[in-house]
Design a protein around this motif. Structure first.
Motif, mmCIF file in Angstrom:
data_model
loop_
_atom_site.group_PDB
_atom_site.id
_atom_site.type_symbol
_atom_site.label_atom_id
_atom_site.label_comp_id
_atom_site.label_asym_id
_atom_site.label_seq_id
_atom_site.Cartn_x
_atom_site.Cartn_y
_atom_site.Cartn_z
ATOM 1 N N SER A 1 -11.020 -21.953 40.407
ATOM 2 C CA SER A 1 -11.546 -23.079 39.635
ATOM 3 C C SER A 1 -11.498 -24.365 40.455
ATOM 4 N N ALA A 2 -10.391 -24.566 41.165
ATOM 5 C CA ALA A 2 -10.252 -25.786 41.967
ATOM 6 C C ALA A 2 -11.237 -25.804 43.117
ATOM 7 N N LEU A 3 -11.398 -24.683 43.808
ATOM 8 C CA LEU A 3 -12.322 -24.643 44.939
ATOM 9 C C LEU A 3 -13.762 -24.762 44.460
ATOM 10 N N ARG A 4 -14.063 -24.196 43.287
ATOM 11 C CA ARG A 4 -15.398 -24.369 42.723
ATOM 12 C C ARG A 4 -15.665 -25.844 42.428
ATOM 13 N N GLU A 5 -14.691 -26.514 41.818
ATOM 14 C CA GLU A 5 -14.850 -27.938 41.534
ATOM 15 C C GLU A 5 -15.057 -28.734 42.816
ATOM 16 N N TRP A 6 -14.321 -28.381 43.841
ATOM 17 C CA TRP A 6 -14.443 -29.041 45.148
ATOM 18 C C TRP A 6 -15.865 -28.873 45.699
ATOM 19 N N ALA A 7 -16.366 -27.639 45.666
ATOM 20 C CA ALA A 7 -17.697 -27.359 46.213
ATOM 21 C C ALA A 7 -18.795 -28.034 45.394
ATOM 22 N N VAL A 8 -18.680 -27.992 44.068
ATOM 23 C CA VAL A 8 -19.688 -28.625 43.210
ATOM 24 C C VAL A 8 -19.690 -30.138 43.422
ATOM 25 N N SER A 9 -18.518 -30.727 43.601
ATOM 26 C CA SER A 9 -18.444 -32.166 43.852
ATOM 27 C C SER A 9 -19.096 -32.515 45.183
ATOM 28 N N LEU A 10 -18.858 -31.711 46.210
ATOM 29 C CA LEU A 10 -19.471 -31.957 47.512
ATOM 30 C C LEU A 10 -20.985 -31.771 47.436
ATOM 31 N N TRP A 11 -21.425 -30.765 46.693
ATOM 32 C CA TRP A 11 -22.860 -30.539 46.484
ATOM 33 C C TRP A 11 -23.497 -31.749 45.808
ATOM 34 N N SER A 12 -22.822 -32.302 44.819
ATOM 35 C CA SER A 12 -23.345 -33.463 44.113
ATOM 36 C C SER A 12 -23.518 -34.645 45.058
ATOM 37 N N VAL A 13 -22.557 -34.846 45.951
ATOM 38 C CA VAL A 13 -22.677 -35.925 46.933
ATOM 39 C C VAL A 13 -23.899 -35.702 47.817
ATOM 40 N N VAL B 1 -16.153 -22.304 55.578
ATOM 41 C CA VAL B 1 -17.224 -21.454 55.039
ATOM 42 C C VAL B 1 -17.850 -22.094 53.802
ATOM 43 N N VAL B 2 -17.018 -22.582 52.890
ATOM 44 C CA VAL B 2 -17.541 -23.151 51.650
ATOM 45 C C VAL B 2 -18.299 -24.443 51.925
ATOM 46 N N SER B 3 -17.754 -25.316 52.764
ATOM 47 C CA SER B 3 -18.466 -26.562 53.075
ATOM 48 C C SER B 3 -19.762 -26.269 53.823
ATOM 49 N N GLY B 4 -19.746 -25.257 54.697
ATOM 50 C CA GLY B 4 -20.979 -24.870 55.381
ATOM 51 C C GLY B 4 -22.029 -24.348 54.414
ATOM 52 N N TYR B 5 -21.577 -23.598 53.409
ATOM 53 C CA TYR B 5 -22.521 -23.116 52.397
ATOM 54 C C TYR B 5 -23.144 -24.283 51.637
ATOM 55 N N ASP C 1 -29.320 -23.915 40.010
ATOM 56 C CA ASP C 1 -29.070 -22.521 39.636
ATOM 57 C C ASP C 1 -28.831 -21.662 40.876
ATOM 58 N N ASP C 2 -29.683 -21.825 41.887
ATOM 59 C CA ASP C 2 -29.528 -21.053 43.117
ATOM 60 C C ASP C 2 -28.192 -21.375 43.785
ATOM 61 N N PHE C 3 -27.847 -22.669 43.803
ATOM 62 C CA PHE C 3 -26.580 -23.068 44.416
ATOM 63 C C PHE C 3 -25.401 -22.424 43.703
ATOM 64 N N GLU C 4 -25.397 -22.477 42.388
ATOM 65 C CA GLU C 4 -24.259 -21.940 41.635
ATOM 66 C C GLU C 4 -24.146 -20.427 41.799
ATOM 67 N N PHE C 5 -25.283 -19.726 41.838
ATOM 68 C CA PHE C 5 -25.243 -18.284 42.071
ATOM 69 C C PHE C 5 -24.638 -17.989 43.434
ATOM 70 N N GLY C 6 -25.134 -18.677 44.456
ATOM 71 C CA GLY C 6 -24.615 -18.448 45.799
ATOM 72 C C GLY C 6 -23.157 -18.810 45.927
ATOM 73 N N LEU C 7 -22.744 -19.872 45.248
ATOM 74 C CA LEU C 7 -21.341 -20.281 45.316
ATOM 75 C C LEU C 7 -20.434 -19.192 44.750
ATOM 76 N N GLU C 8 -20.844 -18.570 43.642
ATOM 77 C CA GLU C 8 -20.016 -17.507 43.066
ATOM 78 C C GLU C 8 -19.929 -16.311 44.018
ATOM 79 N N VAL C 9 -21.013 -16.033 44.743
ATOM 80 C CA VAL C 9 -20.963 -14.957 45.743
ATOM 81 C C VAL C 9 -19.955 -15.304 46.839
#
Length: 255
Positions: free
Chosen positions: A99-111, A159-163, A231-239
């Motif tokens: 949950s924390a890493l997802r929040e981190w990635a979504v926040s970075l995506w938003s930026v 890996v996550v920031s690169g994604y 939608d595409d971002f969130e799907f890929g993030l879960e993968v």
């Protein structure tokens, strides 16, 4: 603390205190130059944040900026560090790494989605400023309960920031293509599928042919968010997170 071994670019990046230089224009400093550059990039894209345009906005000569910015390459590093803003603040202790890493990635995506020019910046090296170090620190903190060693945690954060970066770059390029054709995402997908269905030989490309014959592109539901790329971002993030979970499970640790 500044000493003789601290490179000038790190002094500026961390805004470390130094002695005043003679002849410095009143009120002009690194912070003002970088803040102006970010504002111009937000308004006009990265090409709008050149040193001459920054100087014109500030009412100074371009050469005067070099008293505060070592080079145009350094300016890009300073802009990147400033423009990402603060990372999400996780409560301590972190209970669930995913949950924390997802929040981190979504926040970075938003930026990145708010500042598309960030993805256009070259990667000059590992995080080295207070802004990017702050994001790295938050990503590592999100992984505290995962039980990974520090090297693996760094690898996961990379890996996550690169994604996130690659997903934003892909979204931008697809948006540019849609603007060029004047079609929305659904129309673009249908046009693509119909063209490929006529061209793809099932004998040569059996699985691709089955895809274009499946009706997926004709019946795909509309995006669930205002940003079609979300939608595409969130799907890929879960993968990606599934891959992190598999790595944690393989080490026999983590919560």
């Amino acid at each position: 603390m500044v000493d003789d071994t601290t490179p000038n670019e790190l002094v500026r990046l961390w805004r470390l205190p130094v002695g005043q230089r003679l002849g410095r224009p009143a009120g002009l400093d690194v912070e003002l130059v970088v803040r102006t550059a970010v504002r111009l990039a937000d308004r006009d894209g990265l090409p709008g944040a050149t040193l001459p345009k920054i100087a014109e906005t500030l009412g100074v000569t371009p050469m005067s900026l070099y008293r505060h910015i070592g080079s145009k390459e350094e300016l890009l590093v300073l802009m990147s560090d400033a423009a990402t803003g603060p990372p999400p603040a996780f409560p301590a202790p972190v209970a669930d790494w995913r949950s924390a890493l997802r929040e981190w990635a979504v926040s970075l995506w938003s930026v990145h989605r708010q500042r598309p020019w960030l993805t256009q910046l070259p990667i000059a090296g590992p995080p080295s400023g207070p802004g990017t170090i702050g994001w790295m620190d938050a990503g590592l903190r999100a992984l505290r309960p995962a039980g990974l060693d520090i090297g693996a945690k760094v690898g996961v954060v990379m890996v996550v920031s690169g994604y996130v970066r690659q997903a934003d770059l892909l979204a931008q390029q697809l948006e540019q293509g849609r603007r060029a054709t004047g079609l929305d995402e659904s129309e673009t997908n249908r046009h693509y599928a119909r063209q490929m269905a006529r061209l793809v030989d099932p004998q040569r490309f059996p699985d691709a042919a089955a895809l274009f014959d499946s009706g997926l592109f004709e019946s795909a539901p509309p995006p669930s968010t205002p940003d079609p790329a979300q939608d595409d971002f969130e799907f890929g993030l879960e993968v990606v997170l599934d891959g992190v979970a598999a790595t944690i499970a393989r080490t026999g640790s983590g919560g």
